[in-house]
Design a protein around this motif. Structure first.
Motif, PDB file in Angstrom:
ATOM      1  N   TYR A 357      80.248 115.331  74.332  1.00 21.48           N
ATOM      2  CA  TYR A 357      79.988 114.055  73.665  1.00 21.48           C
ATOM      3  C   TYR A 357      78.660 114.116  72.915  1.00 21.48           C
ATOM      4  O   TYR A 357      77.724 114.816  73.332  1.00 21.48           O
ATOM      5  CB  TYR A 357      79.902 112.897  74.675  1.00 21.48           C
ATOM      6  N   ILE A 359      75.495 111.495  71.808  1.00 16.89           N
ATOM      7  CA  ILE A 359      74.922 110.245  72.318  1.00 16.89           C
ATOM      8  C   ILE A 359      74.030 109.660  71.229  1.00 16.89           C
ATOM      9  O   ILE A 359      73.089 110.331  70.764  1.00 16.89           O
ATOM     10  CB  ILE A 359      74.097 110.490  73.599  1.00 16.89           C
ATOM     11  N   ASN A 360      74.304 108.419  70.800  1.00 14.99           N
ATOM     12  CA  ASN A 360      73.462 107.823  69.764  1.00 14.99           C
ATOM     13  C   ASN A 360      72.244 107.146  70.380  1.00 14.99           C
ATOM     14  O   ASN A 360      72.031 107.175  71.599  1.00 14.99           O
ATOM     15  CB  ASN A 360      74.264 106.840  68.899  1.00 14.99           C
ATOM     16  N   THR A 364      75.351 105.128  73.379  1.00 12.31           N
ATOM     17  CA  THR A 364      76.810 105.157  73.298  1.00 12.31           C
ATOM     18  C   THR A 364      77.294 106.578  73.055  1.00 12.31           C
ATOM     19  O   THR A 364      76.764 107.287  72.194  1.00 12.31           O
ATOM     20  CB  THR A 364      77.294 104.250  72.163  1.00 12.31           C
ATOM     21  N   GLU A 365      78.315 107.012  73.793  1.00  8.24           N
ATOM     22  CA  GLU A 365      78.809 108.376  73.656  1.00  8.24           C
ATOM     23  C   GLU A 365      80.058 108.408  72.776  1.00  8.24           C
ATOM     24  O   GLU A 365      80.861 107.476  72.763  1.00  8.24           O
ATOM     25  CB  GLU A 365      79.108 108.980  75.026  1.00  8.24           C
ATOM     26  N   THR A 366      80.199 109.493  72.014  1.00 10.53           N
ATOM     27  CA  THR A 366      81.359 109.727  71.170  1.00 10.53           C
ATOM     28  C   THR A 366      81.940 111.089  71.513  1.00 10.53           C
ATOM     29  O   THR A 366      81.212 112.099  71.482  1.00 10.53           O
ATOM     30  CB  THR A 366      80.974 109.680  69.678  1.00 10.53           C
TER      31      THR A 366
END
Length: 575
Positions: A357, A359-360, A364-366
């Motif tokens: 992932y 992480i911004n 928040t993880e993408t």
């Protein structure tokens, strides 16, 4: 991968290792004195334990104050009616496991205080002053009053009358004899007491009863049953229907007094789903039927435990503490060199699955990719999720281990300048470097030792090579400090007194070595004030500033050659 750490071989082995496996009291501590009678008892957490059972008594292992109270996973307990004063109190914590007998730890003890003042007033907790339509079957409940040992309760149809009840109890509730008179204004006063007297000026409340009706009875769990273990994480909670009940108030928590799952929530049916219980936890549930006459009285609390989950938990068959999460390690910082392309990472082996992932800034993880490898070309924060799967009670559960890491880019340094300063201890060399990297410095040996500081002191005159190494492995830059640019050629003093000897201060080309070309020579006083800039081919400085002679003292210079190397030094003006 299963992580297995030997916990015990048998119950006997566990008993022999109390010092490491049983919790110790943290407040009050074993041996404390003058402990408040309303103290909260706390203890340390034990890994792998499903919950705790507490007993409190006046003898070693005694239960005369609290008898085997299950507190779930909580590591604290407040005795509901306080503790007796000036008494040696013994606390026994038992460890509660799902699949093995409870294990009682050794008792610890402390001495309570000698109470010398009357207690405080209390507050009636189940009826609000001025409330109407109160059930005639209502019990009177109140909160514990600090330092109280008993309570005077006065109930009547007029203020202070006591024609319904006028008695003393040691509990925190009172069930009036028979039902209260219907449609009547009732007055209630609860006065805490102890051996020093009664609480002064305690308030009296009043309420109006409703019409006479029949209260419903209590209910009990159907599914999961009371005491059940390995309950699914999203179970259907179902209970017995009660004749005459129009609804049910349900409270669920992770401790006997907790309401963090459901808080007195009303249902018109006899079942509800609860989503995503935590694994390996004991949950406490109270269901209270109600109708227009009021709520059922004296309904007991029940409990159940969820499936074991990922652990750690005790396996009674092997005598080991089992964790189903992957037992892996992973670095927290990775770097790639900008001139060498993207960064390729491979997860450590030993897990059933992997997810990567980004992480911004908001956390928040993408999801980027699933699998054991990833290619990253941008700086930032990332997360690697490794997981194993386990099948329990018909459900497939993922047991993850997470690793947060940072990716930084780097590059070989550019050496912009070498500043050379003449000091009493030798030359000071300051390496001025730039670039997108984390750098360290060495002199004369490419293998080091390297230092974080870019300054080298007490360097002897001569030829030296300075090295700047990127800590992330992106290369080493080097610059040679040549013999030709030293303090040689700059006079240590001059005497501008008009005798035609040393009247001017100027650089003198050394006889040996290559010719030195200086772009500028700037002169400052000892406070750093700029005085004069001279050129290499000028007559030099005459010791004046704006036409006025400057006093005897120390001055310093900074010279820059045609390769932008810099040297600084000091000299003296004498008159």
């Amino acid at each position: 991968m299963l992580k297995k750490l030997l916990l015990i071989i048998s119950l006997l082995g566990f008993a022999q290792s109390y010092g490491q496996s049983c919790p110790l009291l943290t407040s009050p501590q074993n041996g404390d004195i003058n402990v408040a009678v309303d103290a909260t008892i706390t203890w340390g957490d034990v890994t792998g334990v499903t919950g705790y059972i507490i007993s409190i008594g006046t003898t070693n292992g005694g239960t005369d104050i609290i008898n085997q109270r299950n507190v779930g996973s909580s590591t604290s307990f407040t005795p509901p009616v306080g503790l007796p004063e000036n008494t040696q109190i013994y606390v026994t914590i038992s460890l509660f496991f799902l699949n093995q007998p409870n294990i009682a730890c050794p008792s610890e003890s402390f001495q309570t205080e000698d109470v010398t003042t009357p207690p405080d007033c209390t507050v009636i907790s189940n009826i609000v002053d001025g409330e109407v339509d109160v059930s005639v079957f209502t019990n009177i409940l109140w909160n514990y009053a600090s330092r109280a040992t008993d309570y005077d309760i006065i109930i009547g149809t007029a203020p202070g009358l006591g024609d319904i009840a006028n008695t003393n109890v040691t509990s925190l509730n009172f069930n009036p004899p028979g039902e209260l008179p219907a449609s009547t204004l009732i007055y209630v006063q609860v006065i805490p007491a102890n051996g020093n007297g009664t609480a002064p000026n305690c308030p009296e409340i009043s309420f109006t009863t409703g019409a006479l009706a029949t209260l419903p009875g209590c209910t009990s769990l159907i599914s999961p049953s009371n005491g059940a273990i390995n309950v699914p994480l999203t179970p259907l909670i179902e209970w017995q229907e009660v004749p005459g009940a129009t609804g049910y108030r349900v409270t669920i928590g992770t401790g006997p007094s907790e309401t963090n799952i459901l808080d007195n929530t009303s249902f018109s049916t006899t079942s509800t789903f609860v989503i995503d219980f935590e694994p390996n936890r004991t949950f406490f549930i109270t269901i209270v039927p109600y109708n227009s006459a009021g709520e059922a009285i004296g309904c007991s609390q029940e409990s159940f435990s969820t499936l074991l989950g990922c652990g750690p938990y005790f396996d009674p068959v092997t005598g080991e503490l089992v964790t189903l999460n992957p037992d892996l390690t992973f670095e927290s910082v990775f770097a790639f060199c900008e001139n060498e392309g993207a960064l390729e990472l491979t997860a450590p082996p030993g897990a059933e699955g992997y997810r990567w992932y980004s992480i911004n800034n908001l956390g928040t993880e993408t999801l980027l990719v699933e699998g054991d490898a990833i290619t990253i070309s941008q700086n930032g924060a990332y997360r690697l999720e490794t997981y194993n799967t386990v099948s329990q009670s018909g459900n497939t559960l993922e047991c993850p281990t997470l690793f947060d890491f940072e990716v930084v880019s780097s590059e070989i340094a550019t050496i912009n300048n070498l500043r050379i300063i003449d000091t009493a201890l030798g030359l000071q060399i300051i390496v001025e470097a730039s670039g997108n990297g984390d750098y360290e410095y060495a002199i004369d040996d490419i293998n080091g030792p390297y230092q974080d500081s870019n300054t080298f002191n007490a360097v002897t005159p001569g030829t030296h090579t300075l090295y700047v190494r990127d800590k992330n492995g992106c290369g080493i830059a080097e610059e040679t400090f040549m013999q030709d640019l030293t303090v040689e050629g700059f006079p240590k003093f001059f005497t501008p007194n008009g005798d035609s000897t040393n009247d001017f201060w100027q650089f003198v080309q050394p006889v040996s070595g290559d010719r030195i070309v200086l772009n500028s020579i700037r002169i400052y006083d000892r406070y750093g004030k700029f005085i004069k800039e001279i050129t290499q081919d000028s007559q030099g400085w005459d010791g004046n500033y704006n036409g006025q002679p400057l006093p005897t003292g120390g001055y310093w210079f900074k010279a820059i050659d045609d390769t932008q190397r810099e040297i600084q030094g000091f000299f003296t003006l004498k008159r």
